[in-house]
Design an enzyme around this catalytic site. Structure first.
Site, mmCIF file in Angstrom:
data_model
loop_
_atom_site.group_PDB
_atom_site.id
_atom_site.type_symbol
_atom_site.label_atom_id
_atom_site.label_comp_id
_atom_site.label_asym_id
_atom_site.label_seq_id
_atom_site.Cartn_x
_atom_site.Cartn_y
_atom_site.Cartn_z
ATOM 1 N N CYS A 43 40.787 64.986 34.612
ATOM 2 C CA CYS A 43 39.744 65.225 35.625
ATOM 3 C C CYS A 43 38.891 66.400 35.155
ATOM 4 O O CYS A 43 38.922 67.487 35.735
ATOM 5 C CB CYS A 43 40.370 65.509 36.981
ATOM 6 S SG CYS A 43 41.544 64.239 37.535
ATOM 7 N N ALA A 44 38.134 66.186 34.098
ATOM 8 C CA ALA A 44 37.490 67.286 33.374
ATOM 9 C C ALA A 44 36.322 67.914 34.121
ATOM 10 O O ALA A 44 35.986 69.075 33.887
ATOM 11 C CB ALA A 44 37.024 66.801 31.999
ATOM 12 N N CYS A 98 43.590 73.542 42.907
ATOM 13 C CA CYS A 98 43.172 74.827 43.476
ATOM 14 C C CYS A 98 43.477 74.844 44.971
ATOM 15 O O CYS A 98 42.602 75.013 45.817
ATOM 16 C CB CYS A 98 41.699 75.109 43.200
ATOM 17 S SG CYS A 98 40.556 73.814 43.695
ATOM 18 N N ASP A 123 43.936 68.154 36.375
ATOM 19 C CA ASP A 123 43.411 69.136 37.330
ATOM 20 C C ASP A 123 42.842 68.317 38.486
ATOM 21 O O ASP A 123 41.658 68.022 38.523
ATOM 22 C CB ASP A 123 42.345 70.002 36.658
ATOM 23 C CG ASP A 123 41.821 71.096 37.576
ATOM 24 O OD1 ASP A 123 42.493 71.404 38.568
ATOM 25 O OD2 ASP A 123 40.732 71.623 37.298
ATOM 26 N N GLY A 130 35.170 73.332 32.632
ATOM 27 C CA GLY A 130 35.726 74.677 32.604
ATOM 28 C C GLY A 130 37.031 74.758 31.827
ATOM 29 O O GLY A 130 37.205 75.598 30.954
ATOM 30 N N LYS A 131 37.947 73.852 32.135
ATOM 31 C CA LYS A 131 39.241 73.876 31.456
ATOM 32 C C LYS A 131 39.178 73.195 30.093
ATOM 33 O O LYS A 131 39.923 73.557 29.176
ATOM 34 C CB LYS A 131 40.305 73.273 32.355
ATOM 35 C CG LYS A 131 40.516 74.118 33.610
ATOM 36 C CD LYS A 131 41.520 73.513 34.551
ATOM 37 C CE LYS A 131 41.608 74.360 35.824
ATOM 38 N NZ LYS A 131 40.348 74.335 36.615
#
Length: 451
Positions: free
Chosen positions: A262-263, A385, A332, A267-268
């Site tokens: 789940c790009a 998050c 993510d 950011g990651k």
């Protein structure tokens, strides 16, 4: 065209309230791109938007107290105007009272009627004459906390049931704080020390993040971040310290094959590529193709070349790119976002208690689909998050019960400084705003057993 800060804030807030699925960021990007305001006015508009959303619960409680027929009967546009004005009167000591009241009255006349202007004027001037009202005496503890910290009462009650009143109060206060800007050094181009020297003259305060070895936190930049030379040169990405821990958990080796399921906008992915030293293969996947276009532009700014993008929903298809599997897979997952309220105060007004089941179902489906992509002996990291058990530990435990070829492993190969403060007894990474000074986050690291 909007020509002043208060009108711009009004347009953003009314558009946000009318679109149930819209995020504040998307609304602001769409509207601010069409206006021409100087930096001071744009800064005031941002302060008004974020301030109203951060304190909306307390503002509404006050408006309801002073409105003779209650807040429920106030026109939506007039309510937004009142919130903007009352925020200035109660939370912004540099705004003249007359400016806050008079502009609100004129806006009410423009967007509603002459009589609406009179109503707004009367209510705001009553607020000014009675600065100590409304009283909170007699309120139940959960209601009082919800009002004073502007948190939805259902969420306050949920947190109290889990962690007690005292800790919930600390979490609510921390979630209302304005978070510092935190960035992650792009080690493909510079070091944290060199970046610190570049940024120091351009910000009011600057400090290294205590846990992440690559982070810097600062306040009050003299120029917008995206206009800084260091940003244009690709020396950093904006990323909270908690999010910076995730790539350290994945810890992909240079030359390995890695999947970011789940790009989003990268950011990651950017951090994973750094850890890989820009070597090997990193596949950044997302269901939204437009996000991957933004990701590709971001990777070009950072000088990252080992990334390919693939628009795909793993829960519905199994693309050829999976091949023989990946050495490491990061999920993510989409979530409530309740861990990042201090950065996105809109979340608390758009997320409702009934949404929890919907998120959990999707998270379980994505994690199960991602597990198919992990080669035997490979690593799987699940992150959200969110601090909510139904989105974190419950998802992982259900996954492990169903996928017996996976097991938990220690979260870090080399734990960052102070990691014991946010690693749980079960081995989860779970920093909290009120305890660790980071966004609320959760991550679990698993390994697929060798056949």
């Amino acid at each position: 065209m909007t020509q002043d800060a208060r009108s711009l804030a009004f347009e953003i807030l009314t558009t946000f309230d009318k679109n149930a699925d819209a995020t504040l960021d998307s609304v602001m990007d769409r509207i601010t791109g069409k206006v021409e305001l100087d930096r001071r006015e744009m800064g005031l508009a941002n302060a008004l938007v974020y301030g109203v959303l951060r304190h909306r619960g307390q503002l509404d409680y006050t408006i309801d107290h002073f409105a003779s027929k209650g807040i429920a009967r106030i026109d939506k546009k007039i309510l937004t105007i009142l919130r903007i004005a009352l925020f200035q009167l109660r939370f912004m000591d540099r705004i003249p009272e007359s400016a806050a009241v008079n502009t609100a009255v004129e806006m009410a006349k423009v967007h509603a009627s002459e009589s609406s202007g009179g109503f707004v004027n009367a209510l705001l001037r009553t607020c000014l004459r009675n600065p100590e009202e409304p009283s909170l005496e007699g309120l139940a503890p959960e209601k009082k906390l919800a009002v004073t910290t502007s948190m939805p009462q259902w969420l306050v009650e949920k947190w109290i049931a889990r962690m007690g009143l005292e800790e919930t109060a600390a979490l609510c206060r921390a979630s209302n704080d304005i978070a510092p800007i935190t960035v992650r050094t792009n080690t493909l181009k510079t070091t944290r020390e060199e970046l610190s020297e570049r940024l120091a003259p351009q910000v009011e305060t600057l400090s290294p993040t205590p846990a992440s070895p690559l982070g810097l936190s600062f306040t009050s930049p003299k120029t917008p971040i995206f206009e800084m030379d260091a940003f244009k040169e690709g020396l950093f990405q904006v990323q909270d310290e908690a999010a910076q821990l995730i790539a350290l958990m994945v810890n992909p080796k240079p030359g390995s094959r890695v999947l970011d399921v789940c790009a989003g906008v990268g950011g990651k992915s950017g951090h994973l590529a750094q850890v890989m030293e820009n070597q090997g293969e990193l596949v950044s996947m997302d269901v939204e193709a437009y996000k991957l276009k933004s990701l590709a532009r971001e990777m070009a700014r950072l000088g990252i070349t080992n990334i390919t993008t693939h628009a795909c929903d793993l829960t519905r298809e199994s693309p050829d790119i999976i091949g023989g599997g990946f050495d490491a897979v990061l999920v993510d997952a989409p979530c409530s976002g309740l861990g990042v309220i201090r950065r996105n105060p809109d979340t608390k007004w758009k997320y409702f208690k009934r949404n929890a089941t919907r998120h959990t179902k999707k998270q379980k489906a994505i994690l199960s689909a991602a597990a198919r992509c992990v080669r035997p002996g490979g690593t799987l990291v699940y992150a959200v998050c969110s601090m909510e058990p139904e989105e974190n530990g419950a998802v992982v435990e259900a996954f492990l019960e169903k996928h017996t070829d996976f097991r938990m492993m220690k979260p870090f190969d080399a734990a960052p400084q102070g990691a014991e403060a946010f690693i749980t007894p079960k081995g989860y990474v779970a920093p909290l705003p009120h305890k660790n000074g980071m966004d609320g986050f959760f991550a679990a690291r698993m390994v697929r057993e060798e056949k």
